[in-house]
Scaffold this motif. Sequence first.
Motif, PDB file in Angstrom:
ATOM      1  N   ARG A   4       0.853  -1.178   0.000  1.00  0.00           N
ATOM      2  CA  ARG A   4       0.000   0.000   0.000  1.00  0.00           C
ATOM      3  C   ARG A   4       0.887   1.224   0.000  1.00  0.00           C
ATOM      4  NH1 ARG A   4      -5.323  -0.688  -1.526  1.00  0.00           N
ATOM      5  NH2 ARG A   4      -6.369  -2.208  -0.204  1.00  0.00           N
ATOM      6  N   LYS A   5       0.313   2.351   0.418  1.00  0.00           N
ATOM      7  CA  LYS A   5       1.078   3.584   0.453  1.00  0.00           C
ATOM      8  C   LYS A   5       2.029   3.588   1.627  1.00  0.00           C
ATOM      9  CE  LYS A   5      -2.805   6.193  -1.494  1.00  0.00           C
ATOM     10  NZ  LYS A   5      -3.768   7.271  -1.256  1.00  0.00           N
ATOM     11  N   GLU A 111      12.047  11.140  16.664  1.00  0.00           N
ATOM     12  CA  GLU A 111      10.907  10.908  15.796  1.00  0.00           C
ATOM     13  C   GLU A 111       9.840  10.031  16.449  1.00  0.00           C
ATOM     14  OE1 GLU A 111      10.778  12.600  13.188  1.00  0.00           O
ATOM     15  OE2 GLU A 111      12.855  13.112  12.738  1.00  0.00           O
ATOM     16  N   ALA A 112       9.874   9.908  17.767  1.00  0.00           N
ATOM     17  CA  ALA A 112       8.960   8.991  18.459  1.00  0.00           C
ATOM     18  C   ALA A 112       7.501   9.396  18.339  1.00  0.00           C
ATOM     19  CB  ALA A 112       9.345   8.873  19.927  1.00  0.00           C
ATOM     20  N   SER A 113       7.228  10.677  18.150  1.00  0.00           N
ATOM     21  CA  SER A 113       5.846  11.126  18.034  1.00  0.00           C
ATOM     22  C   SER A 113       5.423  11.354  16.587  1.00  0.00           C
ATOM     23  CB  SER A 113       5.646  12.426  18.829  1.00  0.00           C
ATOM     24  OG  SER A 113       6.470  13.462  18.321  1.00  0.00           O
ATOM     25  N   ARG A 114       6.280  11.025  15.633  1.00  0.00           N
ATOM     26  CA  ARG A 114       5.947  11.228  14.217  1.00  0.00           C
ATOM     27  C   ARG A 114       4.889  10.211  13.785  1.00  0.00           C
ATOM     28  NH1 ARG A 114       8.333  12.850   9.130  1.00  0.00           N
ATOM     29  NH2 ARG A 114      10.183  13.672  10.213  1.00  0.00           N
ATOM     30  N   PRO A 115       3.738  10.671  13.279  1.00  0.00           N
ATOM     31  CA  PRO A 115       2.748   9.721  12.766  1.00  0.00           C
ATOM     32  C   PRO A 115       3.255   9.067  11.485  1.00  0.00           C
ATOM     33  CG  PRO A 115       1.740  11.850  13.273  1.00  0.00           C
ATOM     34  CD  PRO A 115       3.233  12.052  13.271  1.00  0.00           C
ATOM     35  N   MET A 116       3.147   7.755  11.418  1.00  0.00           N
ATOM     36  CA  MET A 116       3.492   6.989  10.233  1.00  0.00           C
ATOM     37  C   MET A 116       2.357   6.018   9.942  1.00  0.00           C
ATOM     38  SD  MET A 116       7.505   5.952  10.723  1.00  0.00           S
ATOM     39  CE  MET A 116       8.764   7.126  11.260  1.00  0.00           C
ATOM     40  N   TYR A 117       2.268   5.576   8.692  1.00  0.00           N
ATOM     41  CA  TYR A 117       1.298   4.541   8.396  1.00  0.00           C
ATOM     42  C   TYR A 117       1.616   3.301   9.222  1.00  0.00           C
ATOM     43  CZ  TYR A 117      -0.608   7.080   4.374  1.00  0.00           C
ATOM     44  OH  TYR A 117      -1.219   7.993   3.559  1.00  0.00           O
ATOM     45  N   SER A 118       0.564   2.677   9.715  1.00  0.00           N
ATOM     46  CA  SER A 118       0.730   1.547  10.637  1.00  0.00           C
ATOM     47  C   SER A 118       1.161   0.268   9.946  1.00  0.00           C
ATOM     48  CB  SER A 118      -0.589   1.274  11.363  1.00  0.00           C
ATOM     49  OG  SER A 118      -1.578   0.821  10.447  1.00  0.00           O
ATOM     50  N   ALA A 119       0.817   0.117   8.653  1.00  0.00           N
ATOM     51  CA  ALA A 119       0.925  -1.200   8.037  1.00  0.00           C
ATOM     52  C   ALA A 119       0.218  -2.208   8.966  1.00  0.00           C
ATOM     53  CB  ALA A 119       2.374  -1.570   7.759  1.00  0.00           C
ATOM     54  N   SER A 120       0.823  -3.332   9.259  1.00  0.00           N
ATOM     55  CA  SER A 120       0.127  -4.371  10.037  1.00  0.00           C
ATOM     56  C   SER A 120       0.081  -4.121  11.542  1.00  0.00           C
ATOM     57  CB  SER A 120       0.770  -5.736   9.760  1.00  0.00           C
ATOM     58  OG  SER A 120       0.428  -6.188   8.473  1.00  0.00           O
ATOM     59  N   SER A 254       5.383  -7.250  13.327  1.00  0.00           N
ATOM     60  CA  SER A 254       6.047  -6.583  12.211  1.00  0.00           C
ATOM     61  C   SER A 254       5.008  -5.921  11.311  1.00  0.00           C
ATOM     62  CB  SER A 254       6.858  -7.587  11.392  1.00  0.00           C
ATOM     63  OG  SER A 254       7.776  -8.292  12.206  1.00  0.00           O
ATOM     64  N   GLY A 255       5.462  -4.935  10.544  1.00  0.00           N
ATOM     65  CA  GLY A 255       4.588  -4.288   9.582  1.00  0.00           C
ATOM     66  C   GLY A 255       5.388  -3.851   8.371  1.00  0.00           C
ATOM     67  N   TRP A 256       4.790  -3.949   7.180  1.00  0.00           N
ATOM     68  CA  TRP A 256       5.500  -3.555   5.956  1.00  0.00           C
ATOM     69  C   TRP A 256       4.483  -3.148   4.900  1.00  0.00           C
ATOM     70  CZ3 TRP A 256       5.238  -8.385   8.060  1.00  0.00           C
ATOM     71  CH2 TRP A 256       4.497  -9.355   7.373  1.00  0.00           C
ATOM     72  N   MET A 257       4.834  -2.131   4.134  1.00  0.00           N
ATOM     73  CA  MET A 257       4.040  -1.740   2.981  1.00  0.00           C
ATOM     74  C   MET A 257       4.845  -0.800   2.084  1.00  0.00           C
ATOM     75  SD  MET A 257       1.186   0.438   5.100  1.00  0.00           S
ATOM     76  CE  MET A 257       0.585   1.598   3.894  1.00  0.00           C
ATOM     77  N   CYS A 258       4.436  -0.705   0.844  1.00  0.00           N
ATOM     78  CA  CYS A 258       5.173   0.057  -0.158  1.00  0.00           C
ATOM     79  C   CYS A 258       4.227   0.404  -1.306  1.00  0.00           C
ATOM     80  CB  CYS A 258       6.339  -0.786  -0.646  1.00  0.00           C
ATOM     81  SG  CYS A 258       7.545   0.040  -1.686  1.00  0.00           S
ATOM     82  N   CYS A 259       4.343   1.448  -2.025  1.00  0.00           N
ATOM     83  CA  CYS A 259       5.364   2.481  -1.996  1.00  0.00           C
ATOM     84  C   CYS A 259       4.718   3.795  -2.436  1.00  0.00           C
ATOM     85  CB  CYS A 259       6.510   2.206  -2.956  1.00  0.00           C
ATOM     86  SG  CYS A 259       7.309   0.597  -2.724  1.00  0.00           S
ATOM     87  N   GLN A 260       4.545   4.727  -1.610  1.00  0.00           N
ATOM     88  CA  GLN A 260       4.072   6.057  -1.974  1.00  0.00           C
ATOM     89  C   GLN A 260       5.232   7.033  -1.880  1.00  0.00           C
ATOM     90  OE1 GLN A 260       1.603   8.187   0.754  1.00  0.00           O
ATOM     91  NE2 GLN A 260       0.431   9.205  -0.868  1.00  0.00           N
ATOM     92  N   GLY A 262       7.984   7.099  -3.193  1.00  0.00           N
ATOM     93  CA  GLY A 262       9.299   6.481  -3.132  1.00  0.00           C
ATOM     94  C   GLY A 262       9.711   5.971  -1.770  1.00  0.00           C
ATOM     95  N   LYS A 263       8.757   5.565  -0.913  1.00  0.00           N
ATOM     96  CA  LYS A 263       9.076   5.137   0.446  1.00  0.00           C
ATOM     97  C   LYS A 263       8.564   3.734   0.752  1.00  0.00           C
ATOM     98  CE  LYS A 263      10.948   9.055   1.802  1.00  0.00           C
ATOM     99  NZ  LYS A 263      12.339   9.162   2.269  1.00  0.00           N
ATOM    100  N   ILE A 264       9.346   3.015   1.543  1.00  0.00           N
ATOM    101  CA  ILE A 264       8.927   1.760   2.165  1.00  0.00           C
ATOM    102  C   ILE A 264       8.630   2.044   3.632  1.00  0.00           C
ATOM    103  CG2 ILE A 264       9.759  -0.478   3.034  1.00  0.00           C
ATOM    104  CD1 ILE A 264      11.357  -0.762   0.470  1.00  0.00           C
ATOM    105  N   THR A 265       7.490   1.575   4.110  1.00  0.00           N
ATOM    106  CA  THR A 265       7.176   1.631   5.537  1.00  0.00           C
ATOM    107  C   THR A 265       7.493   0.258   6.123  1.00  0.00           C
ATOM    108  OG1 THR A 265       5.462   3.315   5.320  1.00  0.00           O
ATOM    109  CG2 THR A 265       5.336   1.876   7.242  1.00  0.00           C
ATOM    110  N   LEU A 266       8.336   0.221   7.141  1.00  0.00           N
ATOM    111  CA  LEU A 266       8.755  -1.046   7.747  1.00  0.00           C
ATOM    112  C   LEU A 266       8.863  -0.857   9.255  1.00  0.00           C
ATOM    113  CD1 LEU A 266       9.593  -3.894   6.642  1.00  0.00           C
ATOM    114  CD2 LEU A 266      11.961  -3.160   6.973  1.00  0.00           C
ATOM    115  N   HIS A 267       8.153  -1.692  10.001  1.00  0.00           N
ATOM    116  CA  HIS A 267       8.091  -1.540  11.457  1.00  0.00           C
ATOM    117  C   HIS A 267       8.389  -2.846  12.179  1.00  0.00           C
ATOM    118  CE1 HIS A 267       6.249   2.176  10.363  1.00  0.00           C
ATOM    119  NE2 HIS A 267       5.000   1.735  10.290  1.00  0.00           N
ATOM    120  N   SER A 268       8.876  -2.712  13.406  1.00  0.00           N
ATOM    121  CA  SER A 268       9.085  -3.855  14.291  1.00  0.00           C
ATOM    122  C   SER A 268       8.859  -3.371  15.722  1.00  0.00           C
ATOM    123  CB  SER A 268      10.503  -4.403  14.131  1.00  0.00           C
ATOM    124  OG  SER A 268      10.705  -5.550  14.933  1.00  0.00           O
ATOM    125  N   ALA A 269       7.933  -4.002  16.433  1.00  0.00           N
ATOM    126  CA  ALA A 269       7.594  -3.505  17.774  1.00  0.00           C
ATOM    127  C   ALA A 269       7.114  -4.648  18.650  1.00  0.00           C
ATOM    128  CB  ALA A 269       6.506  -2.430  17.680  1.00  0.00           C
TER     129      ALA A 269
END
Length: 312
Positions: A4-5, A111-120, A254-260, A262-269
């Motif tokens: 996704r985006k 960047e702890a308070s920066r909103p990002m897309y959640s992905a999963s 984990s979370g992952w999505m691409c690409c709006q 030119g960015k990959i969103t990738l998370h681990s928490a």
Amino acid sequence: MFDRKAESGQPPRRCAAAGRLALVGVAASVVLTGCAQPAAVTVRTDSTGAAQTATAAPQSAAAAPVPNPAPTGQATAMVTAVEHWAEDHRRTTIGVAVLDRATGELALGHEASRPMYSASLSKLIVAVDVLQRAHTGLRVTDKVRDWISRALGPSDDEAMNALWSTFDGPGAISRVAGQAGLEDTRAPRNTSRWGETLVSARDIVRLYDYVLTELPAEDRDFIVASLAAGPVRATDGFNQAFGLRVLPSGAIKSGWMCCQQGKITLHSAGITDQQSQRFVVALLSSQPSSLGYAKARQELTDAAQAARVPMH
């Protein structure tokens, strides 16, 4: 997670003026700032749930609550290590937050308070909502619990689609944000795209702590076990062995999505140790899509390794 985006983000703020103070909804103190020592906001919470700075004067003996153990500085050291790592990886925007649940020490990166897309990561929010509503009359069958388990462990998108459409996914985001005190979390503008829910690193840490401290034991244990049982390969074939999964005995989402743009969103928490459940860590990232998923996974794994060094 389906492609996704990805959030575009702005260049991360890598250096701050020495001695800069920050408030994050509660009293906070900032440890050394500047390029040589990236800033980390440290919040101390006592056993009553009221926040205070680590250096705040104690109350009188008669009125003072029983405090948590003094912060050890480990959470701050972990965040600072990731911020140092980020200095040499400027193409990656990374939001990092670490909570030491034994002492109440919460450390937040730039960047702890920066909103990002959640992905999963939104799958965890919906799981919390459905399980909580089961205690107030919502009918949650074994099939629904299987959807939750599949959404959390193998990150099954079809299971999440079923939960999202059946149990008011956009409303779940708002309800849990209010209940858990999530400040940066918002339902997606396009309510059919759950991966575009907005979250932040500090909110994800708070969400995990909410799961561990506020949910009934049966719900908490079900969520933790489902996360811990996540296979290396997600249902869609994506390799989940990255980020905080380099740490042993964790319960990680984990979370992952691409690409709006030119960015990959990738998370681990998640929880770095399933048994002690002491440290909760969130690593949320936005990386250039030119890296490709394999390199992006390695970037987040390297950041997690940096956080691991100060942990003991």
